[in-house]
Write a protein that holds these residues in place. Structure first.
Motif, PDB file in Angstrom:
ATOM      1  N   ARG A 127      69.604  70.270  74.117  1.00  0.00           N
ATOM      2  CA  ARG A 127      68.829  69.873  75.288  1.00  0.00           C
ATOM      3  C   ARG A 127      69.539  68.815  76.127  1.00  0.00           C
ATOM      4  O   ARG A 127      68.989  68.328  77.115  1.00  0.00           O
ATOM      5  N   GLY A 128      70.745  68.433  75.721  1.00  0.00           N
ATOM      6  CA  GLY A 128      71.520  67.465  76.485  1.00  0.00           C
ATOM      7  C   GLY A 128      71.017  66.039  76.374  1.00  0.00           C
ATOM      8  O   GLY A 128      71.351  65.195  77.211  1.00  0.00           O
ATOM      9  N   LEU A 129      70.228  65.760  75.341  1.00  0.00           N
ATOM     10  CA  LEU A 129      69.672  64.415  75.184  1.00  0.00           C
ATOM     11  C   LEU A 129      70.656  63.456  74.522  1.00  0.00           C
ATOM     12  O   LEU A 129      70.536  62.238  74.679  1.00  0.00           O
ATOM     13  N   VAL A 130      71.600  63.982  73.773  1.00  0.00           N
ATOM     14  CA  VAL A 130      72.595  63.148  73.095  1.00  0.00           C
ATOM     15  C   VAL A 130      73.952  63.825  73.216  1.00  0.00           C
ATOM     16  O   VAL A 130      74.058  64.985  73.634  1.00  0.00           O
ATOM     17  N   ARG A 131      74.981  63.101  72.841  1.00  0.00           N
ATOM     18  CA  ARG A 131      76.332  63.651  72.802  1.00  0.00           C
ATOM     19  C   ARG A 131      76.977  63.309  71.468  1.00  0.00           C
ATOM     20  O   ARG A 131      76.722  62.247  70.904  1.00  0.00           O
ATOM     21  N   ASN A 132      77.808  64.208  70.992  1.00  0.00           N
ATOM     22  CA  ASN A 132      78.543  63.932  69.764  1.00  0.00           C
ATOM     23  C   ASN A 132      79.549  62.813  69.993  1.00  0.00           C
ATOM     24  O   ASN A 132      80.202  62.755  71.043  1.00  0.00           O
ATOM     25  N   ILE A 133      79.667  61.940  69.018  1.00  0.00           N
ATOM     26  CA  ILE A 133      80.608  60.825  69.078  1.00  0.00           C
ATOM     27  C   ILE A 133      81.772  61.138  68.138  1.00  0.00           C
ATOM     28  O   ILE A 133      81.539  61.481  66.973  1.00  0.00           O
ATOM     29  N   PRO A 134      83.007  61.060  68.615  1.00  0.00           N
ATOM     30  CA  PRO A 134      84.141  61.317  67.719  1.00  0.00           C
ATOM     31  C   PRO A 134      84.089  60.408  66.486  1.00  0.00           C
ATOM     32  O   PRO A 134      83.925  59.193  66.607  1.00  0.00           O
ATOM     33  N   ASN A 135      84.202  61.018  65.326  1.00  0.00           N
ATOM     34  CA  ASN A 135      84.146  60.296  64.047  1.00  0.00           C
ATOM     35  C   ASN A 135      82.839  59.520  63.878  1.00  0.00           C
ATOM     36  O   ASN A 135      82.793  58.499  63.183  1.00  0.00           O
ATOM     37  N   GLY A 136      81.797  60.026  64.509  1.00  0.00           N
ATOM     38  CA  GLY A 136      80.492  59.375  64.346  1.00  0.00           C
ATOM     39  C   GLY A 136      79.997  59.432  62.919  1.00  0.00           C
ATOM     40  O   GLY A 136      79.311  58.517  62.451  1.00  0.00           O
ATOM     41  N   ASP A 137      80.363  60.519  62.214  1.00  0.00           N
ATOM     42  CA  ASP A 137      79.947  60.616  60.815  1.00  0.00           C
ATOM     43  C   ASP A 137      80.606  59.530  59.966  1.00  0.00           C
ATOM     44  O   ASP A 137      79.997  59.012  59.019  1.00  0.00           O
ATOM     45  N   ILE A 138      81.832  59.167  60.324  1.00  0.00           N
ATOM     46  CA  ILE A 138      82.527  58.106  59.584  1.00  0.00           C
ATOM     47  C   ILE A 138      81.821  56.766  59.795  1.00  0.00           C
ATOM     48  O   ILE A 138      81.596  56.002  58.843  1.00  0.00           O
ATOM     49  N   LEU A 189      62.812  63.116  50.566  1.00  0.00           N
ATOM     50  CA  LEU A 189      64.181  62.680  50.839  1.00  0.00           C
ATOM     51  C   LEU A 189      65.177  63.829  50.710  1.00  0.00           C
ATOM     52  O   LEU A 189      66.251  63.794  51.314  1.00  0.00           O
ATOM     53  N   TYR A 190      64.837  64.838  49.927  1.00  0.00           N
ATOM     54  CA  TYR A 190      65.682  66.034  49.856  1.00  0.00           C
ATOM     55  C   TYR A 190      65.661  66.776  51.192  1.00  0.00           C
ATOM     56  O   TYR A 190      66.691  67.287  51.656  1.00  0.00           O
ATOM     57  N   CYS A 191      64.489  66.829  51.820  1.00  0.00           N
ATOM     58  CA  CYS A 191      64.359  67.538  53.098  1.00  0.00           C
ATOM     59  C   CYS A 191      64.853  66.712  54.284  1.00  0.00           C
ATOM     60  O   CYS A 191      65.205  67.280  55.325  1.00  0.00           O
ATOM     61  N   LEU A 192      64.863  65.402  54.147  1.00  0.00           N
ATOM     62  CA  LEU A 192      65.181  64.533  55.280  1.00  0.00           C
ATOM     63  C   LEU A 192      66.585  64.746  55.853  1.00  0.00           C
ATOM     64  O   LEU A 192      66.731  64.826  57.082  1.00  0.00           O
ATOM     65  N   PRO A 193      67.646  64.835  55.046  1.00  0.00           N
ATOM     66  CA  PRO A 193      68.974  65.044  55.650  1.00  0.00           C
ATOM     67  C   PRO A 193      69.041  66.312  56.492  1.00  0.00           C
ATOM     68  O   PRO A 193      69.666  66.325  57.557  1.00  0.00           O
ATOM     69  N   ARG A 194      68.393  67.387  56.025  1.00  0.00           N
ATOM     70  CA  ARG A 194      68.383  68.629  56.804  1.00  0.00           C
ATOM     71  C   ARG A 194      67.634  68.442  58.114  1.00  0.00           C
ATOM     72  O   ARG A 194      68.051  68.935  59.164  1.00  0.00           O
ATOM     73  N   ALA A 195      66.526  67.710  58.043  1.00  0.00           N
ATOM     74  CA  ALA A 195      65.752  67.470  59.259  1.00  0.00           C
ATOM     75  C   ALA A 195      66.532  66.608  60.250  1.00  0.00           C
ATOM     76  O   ALA A 195      66.473  66.833  61.465  1.00  0.00           O
ATOM     77  N   LEU A 196      67.263  65.626  59.744  1.00  0.00           N
ATOM     78  CA  LEU A 196      68.056  64.765  60.626  1.00  0.00           C
ATOM     79  C   LEU A 196      69.158  65.558  61.326  1.00  0.00           C
ATOM     80  O   LEU A 196      69.370  65.419  62.539  1.00  0.00           O
ATOM     81  N   GLU A 197      69.856  66.379  60.556  1.00  0.00           N
ATOM     82  CA  GLU A 197      70.918  67.194  61.156  1.00  0.00           C
ATOM     83  C   GLU A 197      70.341  68.176  62.165  1.00  0.00           C
ATOM     84  O   GLU A 197      70.905  68.379  63.254  1.00  0.00           O
ATOM     85  N   THR A 198      69.217  68.786  61.820  1.00  0.00           N
ATOM     86  CA  THR A 198      68.580  69.743  62.724  1.00  0.00           C
ATOM     87  C   THR A 198      68.102  69.061  64.002  1.00  0.00           C
ATOM     88  O   THR A 198      68.286  69.586  65.112  1.00  0.00           O
ATOM     89  N   THR A 199      67.490  67.895  63.855  1.00  0.00           N
ATOM     90  CA  THR A 199      67.008  67.153  65.026  1.00  0.00           C
ATOM     91  C   THR A 199      68.158  66.809  65.962  1.00  0.00           C
ATOM     92  O   THR A 199      68.041  66.932  67.191  1.00  0.00           O
ATOM     93  N   TRP A 200      69.272  66.385  65.390  1.00  0.00           N
ATOM     94  CA  TRP A 200      70.434  66.033  66.215  1.00  0.00           C
ATOM     95  C   TRP A 200      70.934  67.250  66.999  1.00  0.00           C
ATOM     96  O   TRP A 200      71.229  67.160  68.200  1.00  0.00           O
ATOM     97  N   LYS A 201      71.003  68.390  66.331  1.00  0.00           N
ATOM     98  CA  LYS A 201      71.488  69.596  67.004  1.00  0.00           C
ATOM     99  C   LYS A 201      70.499  70.076  68.067  1.00  0.00           C
ATOM    100  O   LYS A 201      70.912  70.594  69.115  1.00  0.00           O
TER     101      LYS A 201
END
Length: 527
Positions: free
Chosen positions: A480-491, A463-475
């Motif tokens: 690769r253009g598979l997703v787009r950032n959503i305004p205030n998506g973190d909120i 679980l310590y490594c998971l947040p880093r992996a999630l952020e890395t996967t998103w980036k």
């Protein structure tokens, strides 16, 4: 009460009858009777209304658990108490490292800077979040007194309180908080789901036992009432026992791939941590970054070529120094010993000073020393803080556990790093090509090192490594253009995570492990 009124009115009527005529007396008595009946109606109505209000009030506050405080007091005290604690803790986190390293005494401005606007703002966000949660939860209970359970109340309160994350202007901290709480909500939600699944399986077994008992009773024969484990019981057992290992391997695959091949997709702090444990920055100093850039550039080139030693290898009889100088980079070639030969080009760029076998031993010995420094210090502090009483009464036992825990963690990290940086060398010899899967496979294998750790720590490491992996996967998907950032998506993610966490905390705290349940209870209190 009615008798008292009647006696009182009769006494007044008796006195007045002495001064009035019969007709006048009858009128007065009739008036008193009407007055008496009206008072009775009004009194009964008011008493009933008052009783309903009291009953309703009791129902409204019955769900609140903050004994000794009203809802408004609970919210207000929570705000100021949290602000002070958050400010002090954040200030100490900023100051203590500088004090321990001596930097604070050379630069006293650190003391003032650590208590500046960022610390004030963070404390304000945290106190606002906590008080908002308490306020919304009490409000929901007030307006929904008849509803059984507290699930919707807690979910709405947690979600609405999550909006206070907008108060924190530090974007990187917002992301870190969001991902951390998201992983915890996944953990608690998974534990809750597994609990409900276990209850469902137990209910099914109970039904089977009852049916078997009835069948045995009707047959008149003696038979043991035993029900065999079903496929779902076996699956649940496998999932529970392997969850930490699988999660660690998956997160390691993402993190280690990005670390070497696409470091721009990884959080900078975590990339620095992994690179420090690789030993490369310490060896090559200012040449480390050019060396890594050259490695990635050559990887992209070789990945597009067909397999075979003629494409990815260094010809026999040619030193690595000469090959790199002629075909890759004369500047990088200055790092190599004159007579060293590597079989593969990327092996030469990953460990220029040693062949693969020497690199393997170098990683093991170097990383174990670095791990001892890190885990030795960390476990020493944890032991002093949490086991200082036991240290005074059972020093040998505490020392034994400290040494065992430290060596175990050091061995885990050493094997993790060794698998991460030596597996590609082995893969090149097997496949004779450069492919992306080779830099994912090393992470999958490195993640298995978590089995060395104590069972209670395995999931925490994953679980310590998971947040880093999630952020890395998103980036990586963004690139690769598979997703787009959503305004205030973190909120939005933070709100949803807090809604789930608070729902479980308020209604099913048994699925939260004791350590985090204690932390949540201290932070949120009894609401």
């Amino acid at each position: 009460m009615d008798n008292a009124w009647e006696n009182f009115l009769e006494a007044i009527a008796g006195l007045l009858s002495m001064a009035l005529t019969n007709k006048e007396t009858e009128k007065v008595i009739a008036g008193f009777n009407n007055f008496q009946q009206r008072l009775q109606r009004l009194s009964s109505h008011n008493l009933a209304k008052l009783n309903l209000e009291i009953t309703a009030q009791k129902k409204r506050v019955s769900k609140c658990k903050h004994e000794g405080k009203t809802c408004s007091q609970n919210v207000t005290r929570g705000f100021f108490k949290t602000w002070m604690i958050a400010y002090v803790v954040k200030y100490l986190i900023g100051v203590l490292p500088a004090v321990l390293t001596g930097k604070a005494f050379k630069n006293p401005a650190i003391f003032k800077k650590s208590g500046g606007s960022d610390t004030v703002g963070f404390a304000f966000f945290l106190s606002s979040f906590l008080s908002a949660y308490k306020a919304v939860l009490c409000t929901m209970r007030y307006y929904r007194p008849q509803h059984e359970g507290d699930r919707l109340n807690a979910f709405v309160a947690g979600s609405v309180a999550g909006l206070t994350l907008l108060l924190d202007k530090n974007k990187s901290r917002r992301t870190a908080l969001t991902l951390y709480l998201f992983t915890r909500s996944i953990q608690f939600g998974s534990s809750y789901s597994m609990k409900k699944w276990a209850e469902h399986r137990e209910a099914k077994r109970s039904t089977q036992r009852l049916a078997l008992r009835d069948a045995v009773h009707s047959s008149g024969k003696e038979h043991a009432l035993v029900t065999k484990s079903g496929w779902d019981d076996i699956l649940a057992k496998v999932m529970s026992s392997s969850a930490a290992t699988v999660l660690m391997s998956l997160t390691a695959a993402v993190n280690l791939y990005s670390c070497v091949i696409e470091p721009d997709a990884m959080p900078k702090s975590y990339w620095n941590f992994l690179m420090q444990h690789s030993g490369l920055p310490q060896k090559f100093g200012p040449m480390f970054q050019p060396l890594l850039d050259t490695f990635r550039s050559q990887y992209v080139t070789l990945r597009e070529l067909p397999g075979g030693m003629e494409n990815i290898g260094i010809p026999a009889g040619v030193t690595s120094k000469d090959f790199v100088s002629t075909n890759i980079s004369p500047n990088i070639a200055t790092l190599y010993p004159s007579n060293l030969h590597h079989d593969f080009q990327l092996c030469a760029l990953l460990h220029p000073l040693t062949p693969c076998s020497g690199h393997s031993m170098d990683v093991i010995t170097g990383e174990f020393g670095r791990a001892v420094k890190m885990y030795g210090t960390l476990n020493f502090i944890v032991t002093l803080v949490f086991q200082h009483k036991k240290l005074a009464t059972q020093p040998k036992e505490v020392a034994r556990r400290y040494i065992k825990s430290t060596l175990r963690s050091c061995l885990f990290l050493t094997v993790y790093v060794w698998a991460a940086f030596y597996t590609p060398c082995v893969m090149r010899r097997i496949f004779k090509r450069e492919r992306t899967f080779m830099y994912l496979l090393n992470g999958l294998l490195a993640g298995l090192a978590v089995l060395i750790e104590a069972p209670g720590r395995q999931m925490e490491l994953a679980l310590y490594c998971l947040p880093r992996a999630l952020e890395t996967t998103w980036k990586l998907m963004l690139k690769r253009g598979l997703v787009r950032n959503i305004p205030n998506g973190d909120i939005a993610l933070f709100c949803a995570s807090m809604g789930v966490m608070m729902t479980i905390y308020q209604n099913d705290p048994s699925v939260i492990n004791n350590h985090y349940l204690t932390v949540l209870t201290r932070v949120f209190g009894r609401n």
